[in-house]
Design a protein around this motif. Structure first.
Motif, PDB file in Angstrom:
ATOM      1  N   ALA A  12       0.849  -1.206   0.000  1.00  0.00           N
ATOM      2  CA  ALA A  12       0.000   0.000   0.000  1.00  0.00           C
ATOM      3  C   ALA A  12       0.880   1.250   0.000  1.00  0.00           C
ATOM      4  CB  ALA A  12      -0.924   0.004   1.215  1.00  0.00           C
ATOM      5  N   GLU A  31      10.012   3.311   7.060  1.00  0.00           N
ATOM      6  CA  GLU A  31       9.709   1.900   7.309  1.00  0.00           C
ATOM      7  C   GLU A  31      10.504   1.424   8.518  1.00  0.00           C
ATOM      8  OE1 GLU A  31       7.718  -0.788   6.240  1.00  0.00           O
ATOM      9  OE2 GLU A  31       8.850  -1.745   7.842  1.00  0.00           O
ATOM     10  N   ARG A  33      11.020  -1.724   9.565  1.00  0.00           N
ATOM     11  CA  ARG A  33      11.845  -2.934   9.374  1.00  0.00           C
ATOM     12  C   ARG A  33      13.116  -2.606   8.595  1.00  0.00           C
ATOM     13  NH1 ARG A  33       8.199  -7.458  10.256  1.00  0.00           N
ATOM     14  NH2 ARG A  33       6.041  -6.804   9.886  1.00  0.00           N
ATOM     15  N   ARG A  39       3.953  -7.400   4.767  1.00  0.00           N
ATOM     16  CA  ARG A  39       3.365  -8.742   4.811  1.00  0.00           C
ATOM     17  C   ARG A  39       3.540  -9.496   3.490  1.00  0.00           C
ATOM     18  NH1 ARG A  39      -2.187  -6.924   7.307  1.00  0.00           N
ATOM     19  NH2 ARG A  39      -1.355  -4.844   6.809  1.00  0.00           N
ATOM     20  N   SER A  55       1.133 -15.300  -0.816  1.00  0.00           N
ATOM     21  CA  SER A  55       1.646 -16.158  -1.896  1.00  0.00           C
ATOM     22  C   SER A  55       0.846 -16.024  -3.177  1.00  0.00           C
ATOM     23  CB  SER A  55       1.532 -17.648  -1.546  1.00  0.00           C
ATOM     24  OG  SER A  55       2.212 -17.992  -0.399  1.00  0.00           O
ATOM     25  N   TRP A  56      -0.477 -15.833  -3.031  1.00  0.00           N
ATOM     26  CA  TRP A  56      -1.367 -15.980  -4.176  1.00  0.00           C
ATOM     27  C   TRP A  56      -1.876 -14.647  -4.720  1.00  0.00           C
ATOM     28  CZ3 TRP A  56      -1.294 -20.055  -0.703  1.00  0.00           C
ATOM     29  CH2 TRP A  56      -1.412 -21.335  -1.227  1.00  0.00           C
ATOM     30  N   VAL A 213       8.059   4.842  13.346  1.00  0.00           N
ATOM     31  CA  VAL A 213       7.280   6.046  13.638  1.00  0.00           C
ATOM     32  C   VAL A 213       6.588   5.867  14.985  1.00  0.00           C
ATOM     33  CG1 VAL A 213       5.278   7.412  12.911  1.00  0.00           C
ATOM     34  CG2 VAL A 213       7.000   6.682  11.225  1.00  0.00           C
ATOM     35  N   GLY A 401      -3.829   0.808   3.313  1.00  0.00           N
ATOM     36  CA  GLY A 401      -3.460  -0.547   3.724  1.00  0.00           C
ATOM     37  C   GLY A 401      -4.657  -1.459   3.591  1.00  0.00           C
ATOM     38  N   GLU A 402      -4.386  -2.776   3.651  1.00  0.00           N
ATOM     39  CA  GLU A 402      -5.471  -3.722   3.401  1.00  0.00           C
ATOM     40  C   GLU A 402      -6.704  -3.478   4.273  1.00  0.00           C
ATOM     41  OE1 GLU A 402      -6.528  -6.181   5.612  1.00  0.00           O
ATOM     42  OE2 GLU A 402      -4.945  -6.019   7.129  1.00  0.00           O
ATOM     43  N   THR A 411      -6.084  -8.568   1.383  1.00  0.00           N
ATOM     44  CA  THR A 411      -5.410  -9.039   0.164  1.00  0.00           C
ATOM     45  C   THR A 411      -4.332  -8.042  -0.277  1.00  0.00           C
ATOM     46  OG1 THR A 411      -6.946  -7.884  -1.305  1.00  0.00           O
ATOM     47  CG2 THR A 411      -7.525 -10.147  -0.711  1.00  0.00           C
ATOM     48  N   VAL A 412      -3.479  -8.531  -1.156  1.00  0.00           N
ATOM     49  CA  VAL A 412      -2.455  -7.659  -1.738  1.00  0.00           C
ATOM     50  C   VAL A 412      -3.122  -6.638  -2.666  1.00  0.00           C
ATOM     51  CG1 VAL A 412      -0.461  -7.604  -3.292  1.00  0.00           C
ATOM     52  CG2 VAL A 412      -0.634  -9.394  -1.553  1.00  0.00           C
TER      53      VAL A 412
HETATM   54  C1  LIG Z   1       0.573 -15.350   6.206  1.00  0.00           C
HETATM   55  C2  LIG Z   1      -0.134 -14.431   5.250  1.00  0.00           C
HETATM   56  C3  LIG Z   1      -0.582 -14.910   4.037  1.00  0.00           C
HETATM   57  C4  LIG Z   1      -1.225 -14.071   3.140  1.00  0.00           C
HETATM   58  N1  LIG Z   1      -1.609 -14.566   1.928  1.00  0.00           N
HETATM   59  C5  LIG Z   1      -2.103 -13.738   1.010  1.00  0.00           C
HETATM   60  C6  LIG Z   1      -2.296 -14.187  -0.330  1.00  0.00           C
HETATM   61  O1  LIG Z   1      -1.973 -15.334  -0.654  1.00  0.00           O
HETATM   62  N2  LIG Z   1      -2.833 -13.307  -1.220  1.00  0.00           N
HETATM   63  C7  LIG Z   1      -3.165 -12.039  -0.874  1.00  0.00           C
HETATM   64  O2  LIG Z   1      -3.667 -11.288  -1.731  1.00  0.00           O
HETATM   65  N3  LIG Z   1      -2.947 -11.557   0.377  1.00  0.00           N
HETATM   66  C8  LIG Z   1      -2.410 -12.380   1.309  1.00  0.00           C
HETATM   67  N4  LIG Z   1      -2.122 -11.901   2.554  1.00  0.00           N
HETATM   68  C9  LIG Z   1      -2.468 -10.513   2.885  1.00  0.00           C
HETATM   69  C10 LIG Z   1      -1.454  -9.523   2.299  1.00  0.00           C
HETATM   70  O3  LIG Z   1      -0.157  -9.971   2.580  1.00  0.00           O
HETATM   71  C11 LIG Z   1      -1.677  -8.161   2.925  1.00  0.00           C
HETATM   72  O4  LIG Z   1      -3.043  -7.789   2.796  1.00  0.00           O
HETATM   73  C12 LIG Z   1      -0.839  -7.054   2.289  1.00  0.00           C
HETATM   74  O5  LIG Z   1       0.470  -7.476   2.021  1.00  0.00           O
HETATM   75  C13 LIG Z   1      -0.850  -5.857   3.225  1.00  0.00           C
HETATM   76  O6  LIG Z   1      -0.123  -4.776   2.677  1.00  0.00           O
HETATM   77  P1  LIG Z   1      -0.108  -3.377   3.455  1.00  0.00           P
HETATM   78  O7  LIG Z   1       0.738  -2.476   2.669  1.00  0.00           O
HETATM   79  O8  LIG Z   1      -1.495  -2.992   3.785  1.00  0.00           O
HETATM   80  O9  LIG Z   1       0.555  -3.704   4.884  1.00  0.00           O
HETATM   81  P2  LIG Z   1       2.026  -4.223   5.232  1.00  0.00           P
HETATM   82  O10 LIG Z   1       2.572  -5.040   4.135  1.00  0.00           O
HETATM   83  O11 LIG Z   1       1.963  -4.848   6.575  1.00  0.00           O
HETATM   84  O12 LIG Z   1       2.892  -2.876   5.303  1.00  0.00           O
HETATM   85  C14 LIG Z   1       2.875  -2.048   6.429  1.00  0.00           C
HETATM   86  C15 LIG Z   1       4.311  -1.686   6.794  1.00  0.00           C
HETATM   87  O13 LIG Z   1       4.299  -0.825   7.939  1.00  0.00           O
HETATM   88  C16 LIG Z   1       5.466  -1.103   8.696  1.00  0.00           C
HETATM   89  N5  LIG Z   1       5.301  -0.572  10.051  1.00  0.00           N
HETATM   90  C17 LIG Z   1       4.574  -1.072  11.077  1.00  0.00           C
HETATM   91  N6  LIG Z   1       4.641  -0.257  12.141  1.00  0.00           N
HETATM   92  C18 LIG Z   1       5.441   0.780  11.783  1.00  0.00           C
HETATM   93  C19 LIG Z   1       5.887   1.961  12.445  1.00  0.00           C
HETATM   94  N7  LIG Z   1       5.519   2.252  13.710  1.00  0.00           N
HETATM   95  N8  LIG Z   1       6.702   2.811  11.780  1.00  0.00           N
HETATM   96  C20 LIG Z   1       7.104   2.555  10.494  1.00  0.00           C
HETATM   97  N9  LIG Z   1       6.705   1.460   9.823  1.00  0.00           N
HETATM   98  C21 LIG Z   1       5.871   0.584  10.473  1.00  0.00           C
HETATM   99  C22 LIG Z   1       5.558  -2.609   8.642  1.00  0.00           C
HETATM  100  O14 LIG Z   1       6.858  -3.076   8.945  1.00  0.00           O
HETATM  101  C23 LIG Z   1       5.162  -2.895   7.190  1.00  0.00           C
HETATM  102  O15 LIG Z   1       6.301  -2.973   6.358  1.00  0.00           O
HETATM  103  C24 LIG Z   1      -1.452 -12.717   3.471  1.00  0.00           C
HETATM  104  C25 LIG Z   1      -0.990 -12.218   4.698  1.00  0.00           C
HETATM  105  C26 LIG Z   1      -0.328 -13.056   5.573  1.00  0.00           C
HETATM  106  C27 LIG Z   1       0.201 -12.508   6.870  1.00  0.00           C
END
Ligand SMILES: Cc1cc2nc3c(=O)[nH]c(=O)nc-3n(C[C@H](O)[C@H](O)[C@H](O)COP(=O)(O)OP(=O)(O)OC[C@H]3O[C@@H](n4cnc5c(N)ncnc54)[C@H](O)[C@@H]3O)c2cc1C
Length: 448
Positions: A12, A31, A33, A39, A55-56, A213, A401-402, A411-412
Motif C-alpha cells: 500500500a 519503514e 523494518r 506482509r 503467496s497468491w 514512527v 493498507g489492506e 489481500t495484496v
Molecule cells: C501469512 C499471510 C498470508 C497471506 N496470503 C495472502 C495471499 O496469498 N494473497 C493475498 O492477496 N494476500 C495475502 N495476505 C495478505 C497480504 O499480505 C496483505 O493484505 C498485504 O500485504 C498488506 O499490505 P499493506 O501495505 O497494507 O501492509 P504491510 O505489508 O503490513 O505494510 C505495512 C508496513 O508498515 C510497517 N510498520 C509497522 N509499524 C510501523 C511503524 N511504527 N513505523 C514505520 N513502519 C511501520 C511494517 O513493517 C510494514 O512494512 C497474506 C498475509 C499473511 C500474513
C-alpha cells in the motif's frame, strides 16, 4: 518540506509513494523494518523462494495485479486452490477414518458445499450486523436436514473458511464478513517470490529503513511525523501500518483520532493466520493433486496441505494455522509444531512419512510490526468500517493498507488499491495505475 510522508513500505505504501512520485511530489517512505514489502515477505535463505506472507493472486480476472505482474515480467504458476475451497482442482480428500474419498463421494461433498452455500447466501442476506458467521452457518445447516456426518463436513468448511480468510474463529466473524470474497478467474503463485513486486516498485523511491514512527501530530497546514531518532514535516501523511499496530496504539496521534476513524479501528478485527512449510527428502503423497485434505475430527488441528513443490522445485507441503490455533502455535517451539503436523500426515500416509529436511513457520501475531495477519469484519462491524478508516482526517492525515479496503480487505490487491486511492485523494485528481510501471525495466521482475 516534503509533500507527503508515507509510513510503511508494504504494497500500500509503495503504491501510494510511487504514484505521488510519478505525479511530481517529493515523497519519503518511513519503514520500521530493515526490509520493504511488509506482509509480502519472501525468504530465500535456502536458495529458493518461500513466501512467508502473501503467496497468491486470488483471482486474475478484473484484478489490477494481473497487468502489473505481467508488465514487470514476473513468472507465475497457476495454483487455483488458494484456501479451503471444496473443488475446482484435484484434491485428495480423506474421510474421518483416513480413507480416500472416491469420485462419487468427492462429487457429493463439493455439491453439498455448493447447495449449502446457496442457502447460506440467503441466510446472510437476512442477517444483521450483530450476527456471527457461526449463527448464519448453523441456521443454514439446520435447514438442509442432512445427517450428522454430512453436516459436519460442511460445518468444518465454514469454520476453516473464516480461519483462513479472516484469521479468526467462526463465532468472532460477522455473518456479512465474506460478502466481498469472490474469486474471479484462476489463482497464481510466484516461483521467483512475491516480494519481487514491492521491491521492483520501490526502485528510485526515497525509502528510509529502520525508521519506527512513534508519533504523528497534525494541524490545518500539515503534519509532523516523529520516529525514534528524527522528525519529518510534510503537507500530508499516509499511514499504512497494519491494523494490529494501530489497535495497539503504537503510534500516538495528536490531536487524538476522531471517532470516525477510532471507531473502525476498535470495531474491526485483526486475525492471525500462519503458515508452516515442510520440505521433505522425497515425496510420499500423490503426484497429481493440488492439495490433501483431512475431513472430520481428525482434521483438527491440521486439515489441509498444499503441494507447493512447483515453487521451490523441492518436495514441499504447506499447511495453515488460522484463528485460535494460529495464535496457539506461536507459543510453541518449532519442534513441537513440526511434530504435530507430522503426526497428522502420518495418520493419512503411515508411519513411513519421513521427517522434513527443512521447515519454515511464521508467527505474524507476535510480530510487533504486524500484530496479526490481516483484518476482518468482526461481529458488530461492517465493511463500511474498512472504508471509513480511510476517510482523510483534517485533510492532512490519510490511512491506507489492506484494512482500509472495504471491497477486498486482507489481500495484496486490496492494499494496492487503497494506496492508489490515498494518492488520488492527496493529488485531488485521478492518476492511472499504469504510472506504477512507467520507466521500470521488465527484466527487474526476475530480480533475486
Ligand atoms: C501469512 C499471510 C498470508 C497471506 N496470503 C495472502 C495471499 O496469498 N494473497 C493475498 O492477496 N494476500 C495475502 N495476505 C495478505 C497480504 O499480505 C496483505 O493484505 C498485504 O500485504 C498488506 O499490505 P499493506 O501495505 O497494507 O501492509 P504491510 O505489508 O503490513 O505494510 C505495512 C508496513 O508498515 C510497517 N510498520 C509497522 N509499524 C510501523 C511503524 N511504527 N513505523 C514505520 N513502519 C511501520 C511494517 O513493517 C510494514 O512494512 C497474506 C498475509 C499473511 C500474513
Amino acid at each position: 518540506m516534503m509533500h507527503t510522508i508515507v509510513v510503511g513500505a508494504g504494497i500500500a505504501g509503495i503504491t501510494a509513494a510511487r504514484l505521488l512520485h510519478a505525479a511530481g511530489q517529493r515523497v519519503v517512505v518511513l519503514e520500521a523494518r530493515d526490509r520493504i514489502g511488509g506482509r509480502i515477505r519472501t525468504d530465500r535463505t535456502a536458495g529458493f523462494s518461500v513466501d512467508r506472507g502473501a503467496s497468491w493472486i486470488h483471482g486474475l480476472t478484473g484484478n489490477p495485479l494481473t497487468g502489473l505482474v505481467s508488465a514487470l515480467g514476473m513468472e507465475t504458476r497457476e495454483f487455483t486452490v488458494g484456501s479451503f475451497q471444496a473443488g475446482g482442482r484435484p484434491i485428495a480428500d480423506y474421510d474421518e477414518s483416513q480413507r480416500l474419498l472416491d469420485e462419487d463421494a468427492t462429487r457429493q461433498w463439493t455439491a453439498d458445499v455448493d447447495t449449502a452455500d446457496e442457502l447460506f447466501q440467503l441466510t446472510i442476506a437476512a442477517s444483521g450486523h450483530d450476527e456471527s458467521y457461526a449463527d448464519a452457518a448453523e441456521r443454514t445447516l439446520a435447514a438442509t436436514g442432512w445427517e450428522p456426518e454430512r453436516t459436519e463436513r460442511v460445518r468444518a468448511f465454514y469454520r476453516h473458511r473464516t480461519e483462513e480468510q479472516c484469521g479468526a474463529e467462526v463465532e468472532q466473524v460477522a455473518a456479512h464478513a465474506l460478502d466481498e470474497d469472490t474469486i474471479e478467474g484462476d489463482e497464481v503463485i510466484f516461483p521467483g517470490g512475491y516480494d519481487v513486486l514491492p521491491r521492483t516498485l520501490a526502485e528510485g523511491l526515497d525509502i528510509r529503513l529502520g525508521m519506527t514512527v512513534t508519533a504523528i501530530s497534525r494541524s490545518a497546514t500539515g503534519v509532523r511525523v516523529d520516529t525514534e531518532h528524527e522528525s519529518f514535516d510534510a503537507a500530508h501523511v499516509i499511514v499504512t501500518v497494519p491494523l494490529g499496530v494501530l489497535k495497539a496504539g503504537a503510534i500516538e496521534f495528536t490531536p487524538a483520532l476522531p471517532d470516525a476513524v477510532a471507531g473502525p479501528i476498535a470495531r474491526l478485527g485483526m486475525g492471525v493466520f500462519n503458515k508452516v512449510f515442510l520440505q521433505f527428502p522425497s515425496r510420499f503423497w500423490q503426484d497429481d493433486v493440488y492439495a490433501i485434505r483431512q475431513h472430520g475430527r481428525a482434521g483438527v488441528p491440521w486439515h489441509s496441505w498444499y503441494d507447493v513443490s512447483v515453487v521451490s522445485g523441492k518436495p514441499m507441503l504447506l499447511t495453515f494455522a488460522g484463528g485460535a490455533w494460529g495464535q496457539e502455535i506461536e507459543q510453541k517451539t518449532d519442534k513441537e509444531v513440526v511434530s504435530s503436523v507430522l503426526g497428522s500426515l502420518r495418520k493419512i500416509y503411515g508411519e513411513s512419512v519421513p521427517g522434513p529436511v527443512a521447515h519454515w513457520i511464521t508467527r505474524w501475531g507476535t510480530d510487533p510490526l504486524a500484530l496479526g495477519s490481516y483484518s476482518y469484519v468482526a461481529v458488530g462491524s461492517s465493511h463500511d468500517d474498512h472504508d471509513a478508516l480511510a476517510e482523510p482526517v483534517d485533510g492532512v492525515l490519510h490511512f491506507a493498507g489492506e484494512a482500509t479496503c472495504g471491497h477486498e480487505p486482507a489481500t495484496v490487491h486490496g492494499a494496492l488499491q487503497s494506496g492508489h486511492r490515498a494518492a488520488e485523494r492527496i493529488l485531488g485528481s485521478p492518476i492511472s495505475l499504469a504510472e506504477l510501471t512507467r520507466g521500470l525495466n521488465p527484466s527487474n521482475g526476475r530480480l533475486r
